[in-house]
Design a protein around this motif. Structure first.
Motif, PDB file in Angstrom:
ATOM      1  N   HIS A  26      72.445 103.110  14.779  1.00  0.00           N
ATOM      2  CA  HIS A  26      73.755 103.536  15.272  1.00  0.00           C
ATOM      3  C   HIS A  26      74.655 102.308  15.371  1.00  0.00           C
ATOM      4  O   HIS A  26      74.293 101.311  15.976  1.00  0.00           O
ATOM      5  N   PRO A  28      78.165 101.522  16.884  1.00  0.00           N
ATOM      6  CA  PRO A  28      79.324 101.997  17.651  1.00  0.00           C
ATOM      7  C   PRO A  28      80.619 101.329  17.190  1.00  0.00           C
ATOM      8  O   PRO A  28      80.634 100.157  16.810  1.00  0.00           O
ATOM      9  N   ALA A  29      81.704 102.110  17.211  1.00  0.00           N
ATOM     10  CA  ALA A  29      83.056 101.606  16.940  1.00  0.00           C
ATOM     11  C   ALA A  29      83.120 100.762  15.676  1.00  0.00           C
ATOM     12  O   ALA A  29      83.798  99.734  15.627  1.00  0.00           O
ATOM     13  N   ARG A 167      82.370 114.988  20.150  1.00  0.00           N
ATOM     14  CA  ARG A 167      81.176 114.159  20.305  1.00  0.00           C
ATOM     15  C   ARG A 167      79.938 114.966  19.939  1.00  0.00           C
ATOM     16  O   ARG A 167      79.907 116.180  20.118  1.00  0.00           O
ATOM     17  N   LEU A 202      77.192 110.067  19.462  1.00  0.00           N
ATOM     18  CA  LEU A 202      78.120 109.678  18.403  1.00  0.00           C
ATOM     19  C   LEU A 202      79.537 110.062  18.788  1.00  0.00           C
ATOM     20  O   LEU A 202      79.811 111.216  19.132  1.00  0.00           O
ATOM     21  N   GLU A 203      80.438 109.079  18.714  1.00  0.00           N
ATOM     22  CA  GLU A 203      81.838 109.275  19.054  1.00  0.00           C
ATOM     23  C   GLU A 203      82.712 108.860  17.879  1.00  0.00           C
ATOM     24  O   GLU A 203      82.241 108.182  16.951  1.00  0.00           O
ATOM     25  N   ASP A 206      82.285 105.716  15.298  1.00  0.00           N
ATOM     26  CA  ASP A 206      80.890 105.294  15.158  1.00  0.00           C
ATOM     27  C   ASP A 206      80.353 105.682  13.782  1.00  0.00           C
ATOM     28  O   ASP A 206      80.899 106.554  13.103  1.00  0.00           O
TER      29      ASP A 206
END
Length: 424
Positions: A26, A28-29, A167, A202-203, A206
């Motif tokens: 993963h 992020p961002a 999300r 997960l946002e 991501d």
């Protein structure tokens, strides 16, 4: 939307060494801006939905409802007149109160040329190291669900997943854990192994990578979520299937002239040796397959070049444009050149995932060289120069004209104005 060249922290080479076909990860961002905005994605869903209603349509769009994600007739649920993504999601919630739903579109990249270029730019460095997979599919998933109706499952492809809005929570397990709990496969009851999972929330912005064969389940929060994902597979025998398909199509065309049933004359023979030739009908059947190897080389070359120029993505749809005239100014894109490959007396070419075949001709080669330079030129002057230089005929000029129009349709050349960053 321009070309997208974002990469995971540490770059694609580190990603390949540590995670590719090994373990999920993963980031992020990672994407800012993302692959595309939610509003741009909704515009693509609307365009695909409208095309799906046309006679003979084969748009790969699907709609699933209920706890088990049963596939439903999508026509009543497509975004045809909804003003926005939020308005569409609100309408679906009213049509399906309390129910799960998923609207899925495969090969979404083919509906928008700018998105297609972004996808290709994003994947280029990854594919430079691992090779172009047999299949690459940018899939859209607009959903509202608690636990995914597909349950705990694995996929026969590698996944790169992004969320545009909303999300999602992914729970992931290696095969070793699932092997000791086979009862959870394709089931939404997995409490007994939930604490053994890798959990990823997960946002938007991501990226999540799930290797081929890695088990997972998706949990939503009951609110709409717009997810996009690259599905990359190398297990479908693409090239063998492509060859078989091309051979079958070629045979069908050739067999049209062969009688569907026939009798053969009784041939007199002495001493066990037949000295007469096979009857004409059998000779005709035999000749159907003469030269088939050359046609196969041509078809394989077309598919190969198309996939090279498109990195295996579904090619953008051709635009509906007028034929190019002698008075038009044309200009190619030197950053995305037209590829050429000779096959006997034919010249195979490809640009932006589309292929073409023309006669092997030095004038055509010179014209393509000019187009690939990125310099602008007037069509009539370019064609006259090629005809004069290479002693081309009127037929050669007409063929070049046709080819330029085809390249215009697939956006390999622009007409009437300079492309950004190009010079005369």
């Amino acid at each position: 939307m321009g070309d997208m060249t974002a990469a995971p922290p540490g770059g694609w080479k580190e990603f390949i060494a540590r995670y590719w076909r090994k373990a999920p990860v993963h980031f992020p961002a990672m994407l800012n801006p993302g692959l595309l905005s939610a509003s741009e994605g909704f515009e693509i869903l609307v365009a695909a939905s409208r095309a799906a209603g046309e006679p003979g349509s084969r748009v790969p769009i699907h709609f699933y409802t209920g706890k088990g994600f049963k596939e439903s007739d999508p026509r009543a649920f497509l975004p045809l007149r909804d003003a926005s993504l939020d308005a569409y999601a609100e309408r679906l919630a009213g049509q399906l109160p309390g129910q799960n739903f998923v609207l899925a579109l495969n090969h979404a990249e083919s509906w928008n040329d700018a998105l297609w270029l972004r996808c290709r730019g994003f994947l280029r460095e990854l594919y430079a190291s691992v090779g172009i997979p047999e299949g690459t599919d940018l899939a859209f998933w607009l959903s509202r669900a608690g636990v995914s109706g597909f349950g705990v499952h694995n996929d026969p492809f590698d996944h790169l997943i992004f969320v545009l809005t909303g999300r999602k929570r992914f729970l992931l397990w290696p095969t070793e854990i699932i092997r000791t709990h086979p009862e959870v496969v394709n089931d939404t009851c997995y409490l007994g192994i939930r604490d053994q999972s890798l959990r990823v929330d997960l946002e938007p912005g991501d990226m999540l990578y799930i290797p081929e064969g890695y088990y997972h389940v998706v949990e939503g929060d009951g609110r709409p979520c717009f997810q996009v994902s690259f599905a990359m597979t190398s297990e479908r025998m693409f090239w063998l299937d492509s060859f078989r398909g091309a051979m079958h199509r070629s045979q069908e065309v050739r067999l049209r002239d062969v009688p569907s049933s026939m009798t053969i004359p009784l041939t007199h023979f002495e001493g066990g040796e037949v000295t007469t030739q096979p009857p004409p009908t059998l000779e005709l059947l035999t000749n159907v397959f003469t030269g088939l190897g050359g046609e196969m080389r041509l078809n394989v070359a077309r598919t190969w070049l198309a996939r090279l120029t498109g990195l295996g993505l579904a090619a953008p749809r051709e635009r509906d444009v007028r034929a190019i005239t002698d008075a038009d100014l044309v200009q190619g894109d030197r950053d995305n050149p037209i590829l050429l490959y000779p096959v006997g007396d034919r010249l195979v070419g490809a640009a932006r995932g589309h292929s073409f075949v023309t006669r092997e001709n030095e004038g055509i080669r010179a014209l393509m060289e000019h187009v690939n330079s990125g310099h602008r030129g007037r069509v009539g002057e370019l064609l006259d120069a090629q005809v004069a230089t290479w002693r081309g005929s009127a037929a050669d000029r007409a063929e070049a004209h046709r080819l330029l129009t085809q390249l215009y349709r697939v956006r390999a050349v622009d007409v009437g104005s300079l492309l950004p960053g190009m010079m005369d």
